[in-house]
Write a protein that holds these residues in place. Structure first.
Motif, mmCIF file in Angstrom:
data_model
loop_
_atom_site.group_PDB
_atom_site.id
_atom_site.type_symbol
_atom_site.label_atom_id
_atom_site.label_comp_id
_atom_site.label_asym_id
_atom_site.label_seq_id
_atom_site.Cartn_x
_atom_site.Cartn_y
_atom_site.Cartn_z
ATOM 1 N N LEU A 48 -9.223 67.248 40.602
ATOM 2 C CA LEU A 48 -10.676 67.077 40.711
ATOM 3 C C LEU A 48 -11.435 68.202 40.004
ATOM 4 C CD1 LEU A 48 -11.073 65.885 44.417
ATOM 5 C CD2 LEU A 48 -11.291 64.522 42.336
ATOM 6 N N ILE A 49 -10.968 69.420 40.160
ATOM 7 C CA ILE A 49 -11.629 70.549 39.499
ATOM 8 C C ILE A 49 -11.563 70.390 37.994
ATOM 9 C CG2 ILE A 49 -11.428 73.031 39.041
ATOM 10 C CD1 ILE A 49 -10.604 73.349 41.992
ATOM 11 N N ASN A 50 -10.421 69.931 37.483
ATOM 12 C CA ASN A 50 -10.262 69.800 36.043
ATOM 13 C C ASN A 50 -11.009 68.594 35.485
ATOM 14 O OD1 ASN A 50 -7.827 68.908 33.662
ATOM 15 N ND2 ASN A 50 -9.103 70.725 33.499
ATOM 16 N N LYS A 51 -10.943 67.475 36.174
ATOM 17 C CA LYS A 51 -11.513 66.233 35.620
ATOM 18 C C LYS A 51 -12.960 65.993 36.060
ATOM 19 C CE LYS A 51 -7.932 64.909 33.362
ATOM 20 N NZ LYS A 51 -7.956 64.828 31.922
ATOM 21 N N ILE A 52 -13.268 66.143 37.320
ATOM 22 C CA ILE A 52 -14.603 65.823 37.823
ATOM 23 C C ILE A 52 -15.583 66.966 37.550
ATOM 24 C CG2 ILE A 52 -15.950 65.179 39.868
ATOM 25 C CD1 ILE A 52 -13.927 63.046 39.027
ATOM 26 N N LEU A 53 -15.185 68.180 37.885
ATOM 27 C CA LEU A 53 -16.066 69.324 37.668
ATOM 28 C C LEU A 53 -16.019 69.828 36.226
ATOM 29 C CD1 LEU A 53 -15.496 71.370 40.949
ATOM 30 C CD2 LEU A 53 -17.328 69.771 40.425
ATOM 31 N N LYS A 54 -15.095 69.289 35.465
ATOM 32 C CA LYS A 54 -14.945 69.576 34.031
ATOM 33 C C LYS A 54 -14.736 71.064 33.749
ATOM 34 C CE LYS A 54 -17.495 65.523 33.022
ATOM 35 N NZ LYS A 54 -18.130 64.700 32.139
ATOM 36 N N TYR A 55 -13.981 71.704 34.608
ATOM 37 C CA TYR A 55 -13.632 73.103 34.390
ATOM 38 C C TYR A 55 -12.387 73.127 33.509
ATOM 39 C CZ TYR A 55 -12.470 77.959 35.283
ATOM 40 O OH TYR A 55 -12.178 79.290 35.140
ATOM 41 N N GLY A 56 -12.492 73.637 32.313
ATOM 42 C CA GLY A 56 -11.380 73.630 31.368
ATOM 43 C C GLY A 56 -11.010 72.230 30.948
ATOM 44 N N GLU A 57 -12.035 71.421 30.669
ATOM 45 C CA GLU A 57 -11.819 69.997 30.388
ATOM 46 C C GLU A 57 -11.058 69.761 29.087
ATOM 47 O OE1 GLU A 57 -14.499 65.950 30.280
ATOM 48 O OE2 GLU A 57 -15.398 67.837 29.691
ATOM 49 N N SER A 58 -11.148 70.683 28.174
ATOM 50 C CA SER A 58 -10.486 70.465 26.883
ATOM 51 C C SER A 58 -8.960 70.494 27.004
ATOM 52 C CB SER A 58 -10.947 71.534 25.887
ATOM 53 O OG SER A 58 -10.575 72.822 26.361
ATOM 54 N N TYR A 59 -8.466 71.040 28.076
ATOM 55 C CA TYR A 59 -7.028 71.143 28.271
ATOM 56 C C TYR A 59 -6.692 70.750 29.703
ATOM 57 C CZ TYR A 59 -2.377 73.246 28.436
ATOM 58 O OH TYR A 59 -1.027 73.455 28.579
ATOM 59 N N ASP A 60 -5.665 69.949 29.906
ATOM 60 C CA ASP A 60 -5.254 69.512 31.250
ATOM 61 C C ASP A 60 -4.352 70.574 31.879
ATOM 62 O OD1 ASP A 60 -6.653 67.150 31.041
ATOM 63 O OD2 ASP A 60 -4.941 66.021 30.280
ATOM 64 N N TRP A 61 -4.945 71.648 32.336
ATOM 65 C CA TRP A 61 -4.208 72.769 32.917
ATOM 66 C C TRP A 61 -3.674 72.462 34.309
ATOM 67 C CZ3 TRP A 61 -6.456 74.074 37.438
ATOM 68 C CH2 TRP A 61 -7.807 73.783 37.598
ATOM 69 N N PHE A 62 -4.269 71.462 34.965
ATOM 70 C CA PHE A 62 -3.834 71.143 36.333
ATOM 71 C C PHE A 62 -2.380 70.685 36.364
ATOM 72 C CE2 PHE A 62 -5.321 67.103 34.699
ATOM 73 C CZ PHE A 62 -4.406 66.191 35.191
ATOM 74 N N ILE A 63 -1.895 70.133 35.246
ATOM 75 C CA ILE A 63 -0.504 69.662 35.195
ATOM 76 C C ILE A 63 0.453 70.855 35.395
ATOM 77 C CG2 ILE A 63 1.261 68.648 33.695
ATOM 78 C CD1 ILE A 63 -1.001 66.967 32.459
ATOM 79 N N TRP A 64 0.139 71.966 34.739
ATOM 80 C CA TRP A 64 0.990 73.142 34.883
ATOM 81 C C TRP A 64 0.932 73.707 36.304
ATOM 82 C CZ3 TRP A 64 4.625 73.934 31.600
ATOM 83 C CH2 TRP A 64 4.491 73.481 30.289
ATOM 84 N N GLY A 65 -0.252 73.725 36.880
ATOM 85 C CA GLY A 65 -0.390 74.208 38.251
ATOM 86 C C GLY A 65 0.400 73.366 39.232
ATOM 87 N N ILE A 66 0.290 72.054 39.084
ATOM 88 C CA ILE A 66 1.023 71.146 39.975
ATOM 89 C C ILE A 66 2.525 71.256 39.738
ATOM 90 C CG2 ILE A 66 1.429 68.715 40.513
ATOM 91 C CD1 ILE A 66 -1.566 68.241 39.989
ATOM 92 N N LEU A 67 2.924 71.395 38.481
ATOM 93 C CA LEU A 67 4.347 71.509 38.161
ATOM 94 C C LEU A 67 4.955 72.781 38.767
ATOM 95 C CD1 LEU A 67 6.598 70.103 36.533
ATOM 96 C CD2 LEU A 67 5.996 71.603 34.637
ATOM 97 N N ILE A 68 4.262 73.899 38.619
ATOM 98 C CA ILE A 68 4.754 75.157 39.191
ATOM 99 C C ILE A 68 4.807 75.066 40.708
ATOM 100 C CG2 ILE A 68 4.176 77.593 39.526
ATOM 101 C CD1 ILE A 68 3.102 77.532 36.624
ATOM 102 N N TRP A 69 3.757 74.506 41.304
ATOM 103 C CA TRP A 69 3.716 74.369 42.756
ATOM 104 C C TRP A 69 4.814 73.439 43.257
ATOM 105 C CZ3 TRP A 69 -1.602 73.550 45.561
ATOM 106 C CH2 TRP A 69 -1.471 73.906 46.893
ATOM 107 N N SER A 70 5.107 72.379 42.496
ATOM 108 C CA SER A 70 6.168 71.451 42.911
ATOM 109 C C SER A 70 7.531 72.135 42.881
ATOM 110 C CB SER A 70 6.165 70.192 42.051
ATOM 111 O OG SER A 70 6.462 70.505 40.714
ATOM 112 N N PHE A 71 7.763 73.022 41.899
ATOM 113 C CA PHE A 71 9.022 73.770 41.888
ATOM 114 C C PHE A 71 9.121 74.696 43.102
ATOM 115 C CE2 PHE A 71 9.271 72.940 37.208
ATOM 116 C CZ PHE A 71 10.456 72.233 37.264
#
Length: 129
Positions: A48-71
């Motif tokens: 939501l922060i990345n897509k809705i609030l458009k924070y760092g919208e040019s890059y999908d950084w949330f994928i890395w955050g979720i990936l690290i957290w999932s590990f």
């Protein structure tokens, strides 16, 4: 009349240890499930922060955050369900018994060494003189 004694529950040490181990496992699993819920909520918030609030919208950084957290979550789950079976209470008990046996053997070796170097008969003779 008022002095009725309640029957005391005598729980032997083995049962007490089993209860403590069960409570510890319940706490471990509870923390894991809490971690999973927080992981899901946090992942949704990151998206939501990345897509809705458009924070760092040019890059999908949330994928890395979720990936690290999932590990991190998978590591937590591995510790609770796999490592605990191999290195649980039975393993700890065996290691403790092994160390105690080594210590006892070392103590007996030291006692034998002392007895050969300083026999009691020599000590008694010196006291008599």
């Amino acid at each position: 009349m008022f002095s009725k004694k309640k029957p005391q529950n005598t729980v032997d040490m083995e049962q007490h240890e089993l209860l403590e181990n069960a409570q510890k496992r319940i706490r471990q699993k509870k923390r894991l499930f809490s971690h999973f819920v927080i992981f899901l909520i946090g992942s949704i918030l990151l998206v939501l922060i990345n897509k809705i609030l458009k924070y760092g919208e040019s890059y999908d950084w949330f994928i890395w955050g979720i990936l690290i957290w999932s590990f991190i979550f998978l590591y937590h789950a591995f510790n609770v369900f796999v490592t605990h079976k191999f290195m649980g209470n039975d393993w700890e008990r065996k290691q403790r018994e092994k160390l105690v046996a080594q210590q006892k053997q070392r103590i007996s070796e030291i006692q034998k060494e002392i007895e050969t170097e300083f026999p009691l008969s020599n000590v008694n003779k010196k006291k008599d003189q």
